[in-house]
Design an enzyme around this catalytic site. Structure first.
Site, PDB file in Angstrom:
ATOM      1  CG  HIS A  79      -0.555   0.301   2.495  1.00 34.25           C
ATOM      2  ND1 HIS A  79      -0.267  -0.669   3.429  1.00 34.25           N
ATOM      3  CD2 HIS A  79      -0.313   1.470   3.104  1.00 34.25           C
ATOM      4  CE1 HIS A  79       0.125  -0.092   4.555  1.00 34.25           C
ATOM      5  NE2 HIS A  79       0.109   1.209   4.382  1.00 34.25           N
ATOM      6  CG  ASP A  91       0.248  -4.069   2.717  1.00 33.16           C
ATOM      7  OD1 ASP A  91       0.847  -3.561   1.752  1.00 33.16           O
ATOM      8  OD2 ASP A  91      -0.569  -3.447   3.418  1.00 33.16           O
ATOM      9  CB  SER A 102       2.777   1.671   6.387  1.00 33.06           C
ATOM     10  OG  SER A 102       1.499   1.351   6.800  1.00 33.06           O
TER      11      SER A 102
HETATM   12  N1  ARG Z   1      -4.649   0.392   7.392  1.00 36.78           N
HETATM   13  C1  ARG Z   1      -3.344   0.440   6.805  1.00 36.78           C
HETATM   14  C2  ARG Z   1      -2.764   1.856   6.898  1.00 36.78           C
HETATM   15  O1  ARG Z   1      -3.235   2.644   7.635  1.00 36.78           O
HETATM   16  C3  ARG Z   1      -3.350  -0.099   5.431  1.00 36.78           C
HETATM   17  C4  ARG Z   1      -4.024   0.741   4.403  1.00 36.78           C
HETATM   18  C5  ARG Z   1      -4.030   0.192   3.013  1.00 36.78           C
HETATM   19  N2  ARG Z   1      -5.010  -0.864   2.785  1.00 36.78           N
HETATM   20  C6  ARG Z   1      -6.301  -0.683   2.421  1.00 36.78           C
HETATM   21  N3  ARG Z   1      -7.072  -1.721   2.258  1.00 36.78           N
HETATM   22  N4  ARG Z   1      -6.830   0.509   2.203  1.00 36.78           N
HETATM   23  O2  ARG Z   1      -2.178   2.471   6.060  1.00 36.78           O
HETATM   24  N1  GLU Z   2      -1.154   1.319   7.517  1.00 39.18           N
HETATM   25  C1  GLU Z   2      -0.573   2.361   8.307  1.00 39.18           C
HETATM   26  C2  GLU Z   2       0.426   3.217   7.553  1.00 39.18           C
HETATM   27  O1  GLU Z   2       0.278   3.444   6.402  1.00 39.18           O
HETATM   28  C3  GLU Z   2       0.008   1.759   9.501  1.00 39.18           C
HETATM   29  C4  GLU Z   2      -1.101   1.406  10.341  1.00 39.18           C
HETATM   30  C5  GLU Z   2      -1.181   2.271  11.524  1.00 39.18           C
HETATM   31  O2  GLU Z   2      -1.744   3.378  11.448  1.00 39.18           O
HETATM   32  O3  GLU Z   2      -0.664   1.792  12.522  1.00 39.18           O
HETATM   33  O4  GLU Z   2       1.348   3.746   8.112  1.00 39.18           O
END
Ligand code: ARG
Ligand code: GLU
Length: 688
Positions: free
Chosen positions: A83, A220, A623
């Site tokens: 991502h 990921d 991330s």
């Molecule tokens: N929750 C994760 C973050 O905050 C992954 C985001 C990407 N994945 C998604 N399905 N949108 O960045």
């Molecule tokens: N997916 C998040 C990011 O892009 C990390 C998840 C979080 O917020 O801990 O940094």
């Protein structure tokens, strides 16, 4: 005997209140290393951070402007999340070459794809410059004079620091709300190429359905390579550039992650606010989060409807929708977590004790001053948030603004126009525009609404009628007409209804909201410096870590599951078996590539590890962060938290706050079996 007792007491005193909470500064890690070693870590503070010798920090980068990455070979090979690479992978994709859908694997160096604008930043050093930053300050000065002193001194420090080498960027960051200042010097490499990415059905497996959730089975990751000039220094993209030779790279461990194992996440958390007053938290949980969730639900529903109907639209809006839905889901967990933890009440109880203690000190009345400022700020901030989440995201308006800016600056507009229309589907924007005008009308207090908005609503009688007229008259829906604009046509732009609308709102924001928001925000920021220091004096035995600000941090913990609710318990490791259980060709988020089904059918892969949970305190920006074991070797890549724990940006609950990582062995499995790019293993170093 006495000595041992004293030592034990000291170690106890330095413990944070709750286990595993904390994002510590690498340069000060000697203060935590005893605790880390007691929990199993075998390396020294110098191994984590050193300016004199290569240390782990030399293998960690800030990837782009908001992710982390790690170097895993002597030839600049870099791992981060799928991502984090998503936008770049998408930009290389079209219906013919759909790297999002099919994945991408460069089978040789020449096929690695350059990415305009992508940089990675290595931290050269960080240094406490509090004394230098405050040179010339004396106690008789007001807070805002103090601020100007700091700003001027910082500018000088930065200027001197960047002279030390090529491609350097420096910044002075306020830590503990300005009770300390640190200089950060980064070296920035700007030729970073895409090496590999799994198909989205692996890299985004579970999609927005599983996002922020456990059990998780997302692969990921994406793979890049840093290139440098022949002197190994940063250089613009050139065919002559060579793979970057790092001072340090991570060794990969295939030992895996067993429950209880020590874990250490090294990365760049973006922003947390653990030390603010209860009024701030109440606003977040009771006003801001619910409001933003509602507006985003409406936008997402519209996007999803059209994406489900057409493959091309799905590609166009996949990155946009993922962006919208990500924070949307996080806020849901955050608001709920704050309610469940009773954080507003527990902060209020803390504040009551604090007030008692502060009587007669310089901190007397501090909390009340902060409360009053929030009370003044909140209605304006709420109006601003409604605007940001409704009118501002209308694509046509943003586009009109961007074209206007380029024309005024006499910059060519072709690039802006091409990239806008490549990913623009007008029916989505039209429907969102009508829905958002309506939502703005419904959520905004009448007294706050811009005069322009009220006039137009009265004139058209409904949001739909206004939207229809706007889209039928605006020239910005017509690519040829926009491309034909020259700097002499500014009048045509400023009289366009899309531009006019965006400009009227912007002006309203600048004139009526921003002055109050910046003034109160500034005062809150300055008072928070006192409040932070006061909390440290009030609880002298507590170890305080500074709130996150995208600077490099160490978070340590261990592999552990959790109990999200009564009678439910999650194990911390997921496997390929779980992917097959979720597999469903009829559900986009769970439709895995046929090749993965075939590999599974061969047998023997049921227990292939995929993801794991740990107790590390992480945030957005973490991330792509390396997750390392007690030997300092790479066992995973951090990519998410569980949504029941997303309030950890405000309050950490050791019972449910968990970070989610991809097991490095799943990355190796996918590279080998799906990408057939096992040649990459030749340059990796394996610890075991
Ligand atoms: N929750 C994760 C973050 O905050 C992954 C985001 C990407 N994945 C998604 N399905 N949108 O960045
Ligand atoms: N997916 C998040 C990011 O892009 C990390 C998840 C979080 O917020 O801990 O940094």
């Amino acid at each position: 005997m006495k000595r041992i007792f004293l030592l034990a007491a000291l170690v106890l005193l330095l413990q944070p209140l709750r286990a595993d909470e904390g994002m510590w500064l690498p340069v000060l890690i000697s203060q935590r290393i005893g605790d880390m070693q007691a929990k199993g870590f075998k390396l020294s503070a110098e191994d984590i951070y050193s300016v004199n010798q290569a240390s782990l920090k030399d293998a960690v980068v800030l990837f782009g402007g908001g992710c982390t990455g790690e170097v895993v070979s002597d030839e600049g090979l870099l791992l981060t999340n799928h991502h984090c690479g998503y936008g770049y992978i998408q930009r290389h994709s079209s219906v013919e070459h759909d790297y999002l859908k099919d994945g991408f694997w460069a089978m040789d160096r020449k096929s690695e794809l350059p990415n305009r604008g992508l940089t990675v930043s290595f931290l050269e050093r960080m240094e406490d410059v509090t004394a230098e930053a405050l040179k010339g300050y004396d106690k008789s000065m007001t807070e805002s004079m103090r601020d100007s002193v700091v700003r001027a001194n910082s500018a000088r420090l930065i200027q001197n620091a960047v002279k030390e080498g090529k491609g350097l960027r420096a910044s002075v960051e306020a830590l503990y709300y300005g009770n300390q200042y640190f200089l950060f010097v980064y070296k920035i490499y700007r030729d970073v190429r895409l090496v590999g990415a799994p198909p989205s059905s692996i890299g985004k497996f579970g999609g927005d359905t599983d996002n922020w959730m456990w059990p998780r089975h997302t692969g990921d990751f994406s793979i890049f390579r840093i290139y440098a000039g022949k002197d190994n220094e940063p250089a613009d993209y050139s065919e002559d550039n060579v793979p970057f030779r790092p001072r340090k790279s991570f060794k990969i461990s295939r030992k895996g992650a067993q429950p209880g194992d020590f874990t250490f996440v090294y990365g760049c958390p973006g922003s947390t606010k653990e030390y603010v007053v209860s009024d701030d938290v109440r606003y977040v949980a009771e006003v801001s989060d619910p409001q933003k969730i509602d507006l985003r639900t409406q936008r997402l529903d519209i996007m999803k409807k059209y994406m489900a109907q057409d493959q091309a639209v799905r590609i166009q809006y996949s990155s946009k929708a993922a962006g919208v839905s990500n924070a949307w889901k996080k806020w849901q967990g955050e608001a709920k977590g704050i309610q469940k933890m009773n954080t507003v009440a527990s902060k209020q109880a803390f504040e009551a004790k604090f007030r008692q203690w502060a009587k007669g000190t310089e901190y007397d009345g501090l909390v009340d001053k902060l409360s009053a400022l929030y009370e003044k700020r909140n209605p304006y901030y709420h109006a601003y948030e409604i605007y940001s989440e409704s009118i501002r995201p209308i694509e046509l308006l943003q586009f009109a603004g961007n074209v206007r800016a380029a024309l005024s600056a006499k910059r060519p507009i072709d690039g802006t126009v091409e990239s806008f229309f490549k990913d623009y589907y007008q029916p989505i924007d039209e429907e969102i525009c009508a829905a958002m005008l309506k939502a703005f009308d419904a959520s905004m207090e009448d007294g706050f609404k811009p005069a322009y908005f009220k006039e137009k609503m009265a004139q058209y009688g409904s949001a739909e009628a206004w939207q229809k007229d706007l889209f039928s008259k605006s020239l910005f829906t017509d690519k040829a007409k926009v491309l034909a604009l020259t700097p002499d046509d500014i009048d045509k732009v400023t009289s366009d209804p899309a531009y006019e609308l965006s400009d009227a709102f912007n002006e309203w924001y600048i004139e009526t909201l921003r002055p109050v928001i910046s003034e109160t925000g500034e005062q809150i920021r300055l008072l928070n410096r006192d409040y932070m220091r006061a909390q440290m004096e009030f609880e002298p035995n507590k170890a305080f870590y500074p709130d996150a600000n995208l600077t490099l941090r160490v978070a340590y913990g261990h592999v552990q599951g959790y109990k999200p609710s009564d009678a439910v318990e999650y194990a911390p490791v997921s496997t390929l078996k779980g992917i097959i259980e979720k597999d469903n060709p009829d559900i986009f988020d769970y439709n895995i590539p046929q090749v993965l089904r075939d590999i599974y059918a061969e047998g023997g892969h049921e227990n292939q590890p995929v993801c794991f949970l740990a107790t590390n305190h992480t945030s957005g920006g973490n991330s792509g962060s390396p997750v390392i074991n007690s030997d300092g070797n790479l066992i995973g890549i951090n990519f998410d938290r569980v949504w029941e724990g997303t309030m950890s940006d405000i309050v950490f609950d050791p019972d449910v706050c968990r970070n989610i990582s991809i097991d490095i062995r799943y990355l190796l499995f996918v590279v080998d079996k799906i990408g057939h790019a096992g040649y990459l293993f030749n340059e990796m170093n394996f610890a075991d």
